[in-house]
Design a protein around this motif. Structure first.
Motif, PDB file in Angstrom:
ATOM      1  N   ASP A 264     -13.888   3.238   0.714  1.00 53.12           N
ATOM      2  CA  ASP A 264     -13.414   1.977   0.872  1.00 53.12           C
ATOM      3  C   ASP A 264     -13.734   1.010  -0.380  1.00 53.12           C
ATOM      4  N   VAL A 265     -12.878   0.342  -1.061  1.00 52.36           N
ATOM      5  CA  VAL A 265     -12.996  -0.367  -2.517  1.00 52.36           C
ATOM      6  C   VAL A 265     -12.678  -1.627  -2.136  1.00 52.36           C
ATOM      7  N   THR A 266     -12.593  -2.506  -0.882  1.00 57.67           N
ATOM      8  CA  THR A 266     -12.182  -3.615  -0.476  1.00 57.67           C
ATOM      9  C   THR A 266     -12.839  -4.630  -1.432  1.00 57.67           C
ATOM     10  N   ASP A 267     -14.187  -4.541  -1.090  1.00 54.01           N
ATOM     11  CA  ASP A 267     -14.989  -5.513  -1.910  1.00 54.01           C
ATOM     12  C   ASP A 267     -14.875  -5.541  -3.462  1.00 54.01           C
ATOM     13  N   VAL A 268     -14.738  -4.498  -4.054  1.00 50.27           N
ATOM     14  CA  VAL A 268     -14.545  -4.063  -5.647  1.00 50.27           C
ATOM     15  C   VAL A 268     -13.350  -4.710  -6.074  1.00 50.27           C
ATOM     16  N   GLU A 282      -6.917 -10.834   1.156  1.00 50.02           N
ATOM     17  CA  GLU A 282      -6.806 -11.951   1.408  1.00 50.02           C
ATOM     18  C   GLU A 282      -6.362 -12.106   2.831  1.00 50.02           C
ATOM     19  N   GLU A 283      -5.345 -11.245   3.373  1.00 53.30           N
ATOM     20  CA  GLU A 283      -4.933 -11.326   4.382  1.00 53.30           C
ATOM     21  C   GLU A 283      -5.462 -10.602   5.749  1.00 53.30           C
ATOM     22  N   GLY A 284      -6.791 -10.382   5.215  1.00 52.95           N
ATOM     23  CA  GLY A 284      -7.635  -9.562   6.328  1.00 52.95           C
ATOM     24  C   GLY A 284      -7.645  -7.939   6.396  1.00 52.95           C
ATOM     25  N   GLY A 285      -6.954  -7.580   5.228  1.00 52.93           N
ATOM     26  CA  GLY A 285      -6.706  -5.965   5.446  1.00 52.93           C
ATOM     27  C   GLY A 285      -7.805  -5.322   4.500  1.00 52.93           C
ATOM     28  N   LEU A 286      -7.579  -4.351   4.045  1.00 54.31           N
ATOM     29  CA  LEU A 286      -8.497  -3.312   3.442  1.00 54.31           C
ATOM     30  C   LEU A 286      -7.696  -2.415   2.254  1.00 54.31           C
ATOM     31  N   VAL A 287      -8.584  -2.093   1.314  1.00 53.80           N
ATOM     32  CA  VAL A 287      -8.036  -1.247   0.476  1.00 53.80           C
ATOM     33  C   VAL A 287      -8.991  -0.014   0.384  1.00 53.80           C
ATOM     34  N   LYS A 288      -8.364   1.447   0.415  1.00 58.03           N
ATOM     35  CA  LYS A 288      -9.390   2.611   0.308  1.00 58.03           C
ATOM     36  C   LYS A 288      -8.414   3.533  -0.412  1.00 58.03           C
ATOM     37  N   GLY A 289      -9.328   4.529  -1.137  1.00 56.37           N
ATOM     38  CA  GLY A 289      -8.695   5.447  -1.971  1.00 56.37           C
ATOM     39  C   GLY A 289      -9.159   6.761  -1.712  1.00 56.37           C
ATOM     40  N   ILE A 290      -8.730   7.829  -2.250  1.00 50.81           N
ATOM     41  CA  ILE A 290      -8.850   9.299  -2.254  1.00 50.81           C
ATOM     42  C   ILE A 290      -9.094   9.682  -3.559  1.00 50.81           C
ATOM     43  N   ARG A 291     -10.114  10.479  -3.870  1.00 55.16           N
ATOM     44  CA  ARG A 291     -10.275  11.111  -5.196  1.00 55.16           C
ATOM     45  C   ARG A 291     -10.014  12.499  -5.126  1.00 55.16           C
ATOM     46  N   GLU A 351     -16.678   3.950 -10.571  1.00 52.28           N
ATOM     47  CA  GLU A 351     -18.042   4.241  -9.952  1.00 52.28           C
ATOM     48  C   GLU A 351     -18.059   4.264  -8.770  1.00 52.28           C
ATOM     49  N   ARG A 352     -17.362   3.523  -7.997  1.00 50.13           N
ATOM     50  CA  ARG A 352     -17.386   3.601  -6.624  1.00 50.13           C
ATOM     51  C   ARG A 352     -16.646   4.611  -6.015  1.00 50.13           C
ATOM     52  N   MET A 353     -15.570   5.117  -6.649  1.00 44.65           N
ATOM     53  CA  MET A 353     -14.794   6.080  -6.376  1.00 44.65           C
ATOM     54  C   MET A 353     -15.515   7.399  -6.636  1.00 44.65           C
ATOM     55  N   GLY A 354     -16.637   7.607  -7.510  1.00 48.21           N
ATOM     56  CA  GLY A 354     -17.194   8.796  -7.767  1.00 48.21           C
ATOM     57  C   GLY A 354     -16.480   9.543  -8.920  1.00 48.21           C
ATOM     58  N   GLY A 355     -15.748   8.862  -9.870  1.00 43.97           N
ATOM     59  CA  GLY A 355     -14.834   9.510 -10.580  1.00 43.97           C
ATOM     60  C   GLY A 355     -15.408  10.080 -11.785  1.00 43.97           C
ATOM     61  N   GLN A 356     -14.412  11.234 -12.041  1.00 36.59           N
ATOM     62  CA  GLN A 356     -14.862  12.212 -13.257  1.00 36.59           C
ATOM     63  C   GLN A 356     -13.697  12.219 -14.021  1.00 36.59           C
ATOM     64  N   GLU A 357     -13.580  12.568 -15.381  1.00 35.46           N
ATOM     65  CA  GLU A 357     -12.442  12.758 -16.050  1.00 35.46           C
ATOM     66  C   GLU A 357     -11.623  13.858 -15.541  1.00 35.46           C
ATOM     67  N   GLY A 358     -10.244  13.512 -15.383  1.00 31.75           N
ATOM     68  CA  GLY A 358      -9.339  14.350 -14.949  1.00 31.75           C
ATOM     69  C   GLY A 358      -8.991  14.237 -13.359  1.00 31.75           C
ATOM     70  N   ASP A 359      -9.701  13.215 -12.877  1.00 29.14           N
ATOM     71  CA  ASP A 359      -9.457  12.995 -11.452  1.00 29.14           C
ATOM     72  C   ASP A 359      -7.999  11.986 -11.285  1.00 29.14           C
ATOM     73  N   LEU A 360      -7.561  12.294 -10.105  1.00 30.48           N
ATOM     74  CA  LEU A 360      -6.531  11.428  -9.817  1.00 30.48           C
ATOM     75  C   LEU A 360      -6.844  10.532  -8.450  1.00 30.48           C
ATOM     76  N   PHE A 361      -6.847   9.256  -8.719  1.00 28.38           N
ATOM     77  CA  PHE A 361      -7.083   8.381  -7.429  1.00 28.38           C
ATOM     78  C   PHE A 361      -5.761   7.849  -6.713  1.00 28.38           C
TER      79      PHE A 361
END
Length: 558
Positions: A264-268, A282-291, A351-361
């Protein structure tokens, strides 16, 4: 070939001439009786169980020839089996069940049931009790199969969707520990793991706290896996609350054999300049990602519109996915609008996604339910396409603390998430509509194989739950008066669980459909190709049932 397997039979024409002549007349699937002497083979075949011996035929009796053409080979090659249509198999089911893979599945099913019975009866003193097949229609759950009652004109029995209320009343009756291999019926649209008639392993226990309930069921599954697969499962099984499962996986029955959990990266991104994300928040939804580690395995074309990964998101109801790649020095790369719009939060996002070089978000934004559904589907697709799912590994998981209710937007009312007999968390009983249930599902490799709960055992609490789902006091009394009365006669605390036996055996057999582990299943259209059921009935039968035949209205059907 017989029910135990294969054995080579040889003929010696000089010694047993009549037997040899009879063997020469035999064709595929003829039924014969062979009397002879068992001996060691001159050229043994260690690859088959009986490969060291053979039978010398001394007498051969033809019991029944095959008098019509065989629709398919019983002992076909794997390639021939794969090309065989399921309709042909179901139409000729008795022949299909002769095939080694199918007969093996039925024997496996028997062994599973035997293991369950021995565990419940011999180790924990469960009592097997049969409950009625003809029961009252119920207002909750799937559509009932109805049986017109000839002796009560205008009234109907319903075939049970589960033995739920009867097993609760058995607890009131003092049975303490009940089980049943129960036949159940639901008139609903079918898919590969559903049938209109199916089998449950049904358990109920009195005076049993949740921890003990889960422990006994873990012991049961360990016993089955030990007996069937020779595998010792690790206990205790992992647990997630419903909220944790939805937050981390986007579904309440996650496959935990592989990673790529949702983040969950909504706050970011709430105040970022990328409008798709900021507007969703803004509309009350959220944003999430997969690494996705080693993201180069997935090309940009696959995540762009009409790409195979993007198509999975669309199939879930989403408009698509946003994607980014992590380059050198953990810098974000990708579509210009996304990279520039997230520029002020890019470091925090990586940082929130725990990303490393070569990752796809991969990101989804919008209403919470849609985001979870989208990324759950994408995650499963990626795991299969990237071959991230470990072969031969079983991951069990308890999911607990489900909400008591969910909102039905069509009927504009609350409805029970499991069923209306599930007990609420005692600490939340005074805020029933927002309470969690004392419910638990057991998940195996992303498939729910069983579910249960502690039950309501007080009449006043049960009445409150009926009121919460929109049943008036009169309706509740009319449909469930016998249960409410039973709770006033000294009902003990109790709870239970039900396993889908067909689904459980399907997974143990490695089959792709529960139709492969049921002797005589229905098609996806709920018909039996073998017996041509359902069938027509004559007017006299309908008259006796006080039923008038009416052709369907095309407009109504549409």
């Amino acid at each position: 070939r017989d029910h135990t397997g294969f054995c080579q039979v040889v003929s010696l024409p000089e010694e047993f001439g009549s037997a040899h002549l009879q063997i020469e007349r035999l064709r595929n699937e003829y039924v014969v009786a062979v009397t002879g002497t068992l001996r060691e083979r001159e050229n043994p075949n260690p690859r088959v169980p009986t490969g060291l011996v053979e039978v010398v035929a001394e007498q051969v009796t033809l019991l029944n020839p095959v008098s019509k053409g065989l629709p398919f080979k019983v002992t076909a090659s794997p390639e021939e089996d794969a090309s065989l249509s399921e309709d042909t198999r179901l139409k000729n089911r008795m022949l299909d069940l002769r095939r080694p893979s199918m007969s093996s599945n039925l024997r496996l099913r028997h062994r599973v049931v035997k293991s369950i019975r021995r565990f419940l009866e011999d180790q924990h003193d469960f009592l097997e009790v049969e409950t009625p097949i003809l029961a009252r229609p119920t207002p909750e759950g799937a559509r009932d199969f109805l049986v017109p009652a000839r002796l009560s004109p205008g009234a109907c029995f319903a075939l049970p969707q589960s033995p739920q209320l009867f097993k609760q009343m058995l607890m009131v009756a003092g049975m303490d520990r009940y089980y049943q291999i129960a036949r159940c019926f639901r008139d609903e649209d079918l898919r590969s793991d559903r049938q209109p008639e199916f089998t449950q392993v049904d358990l109920e226990m009195a005076f049993t706290p949740m921890e003990t309930m889960l422990e006994i069921n873990e012991e049961l599954l360990c016993r089955v896996w030990r007996d069937i697969k020779g595998v010792e499962l690790q206990r205790p099984f992992p647990r997630l609350t419903f909220k944790e499962a939805m937050d981390r996986y986007g579904c309440d029955k996650p496959d935990t054999r592989y990673g790529m959990e949702l983040v969950d990266v909504t706050d970011v991104v709430a105040a970022c300049d990328f409008g798709v994300f900021s507007k969703a928040v803004e509309e009350g939804g959220l944003v999430k990602g997969i690494r996705v580690p080693d993201g180069k395995r997935i090309s940009n074309g696959k995540v762009k519109p009409k790409g195979e990964v993007a198509n999975e998101a669309v199939a879930a109801g989403s408009r698509g996915l946003a994607f980014l790649r992590v380059g050198s020095s953990l810098q974000l790369e990708g579509p210009k609008a996304v990279v520039e719009g997230l520029g002020n939060v890019s470091g925090e996002l990586v940082e929130r996604m725990g990303g490393q070089e070569g990752d796809l978000f991969l990101f989804a934004a919008g209403e919470q339910g849609l985001v979870n559904k989208t990324l759950d589907r994408v995650r499963q697709f990626l795991a299969k396409s990237l071959e991230e799912v470990p072969e031969g590994e079983d991951a069990f998981l308890w999911v607990t603390d489900f909400p008591m209710f969910e909102w039905n937007p069509e009927e504009k009312r609350l409805e029970a998430l499991h069923h209306p007999f599930t007990a609420p968390n005692p600490d939340q009983i005074h805020d029933l509509k927002n309470a969690n249930a004392q419910a638990y599902d057991i998940v195996l490799n992303g498939v729910e194989i069983g579910g249960g709960s502690l039950r309501i055992y007080r009449s006043d609490v049960q009445s409150e739950v009926f009121a919460a789902i929109g049943l008036s006091e009169e309706e509740a009394r009319s449909k469930f008066g016998y249960l409410l009365d039973a709770f006033q006669l000294g009902a003990p605390p109790h709870g239970g669980i039900a396993y889908g036996l067909d689904r459980l055996v399907m997974m143990l057999a490695g089959a792709s459909s529960i139709r492969d582990v049921i002797a005589f299943p229905k098609t996806a259209g709920a018909t039996c190709l073998l017996t041509e059921a359902p069938g027509d009935v004559n007017d006299q039968q309908l008259k006796e049932l006080h039923i008038q035949r009416r052709a369907p209205d095309p407009k109504t059907e549409e």
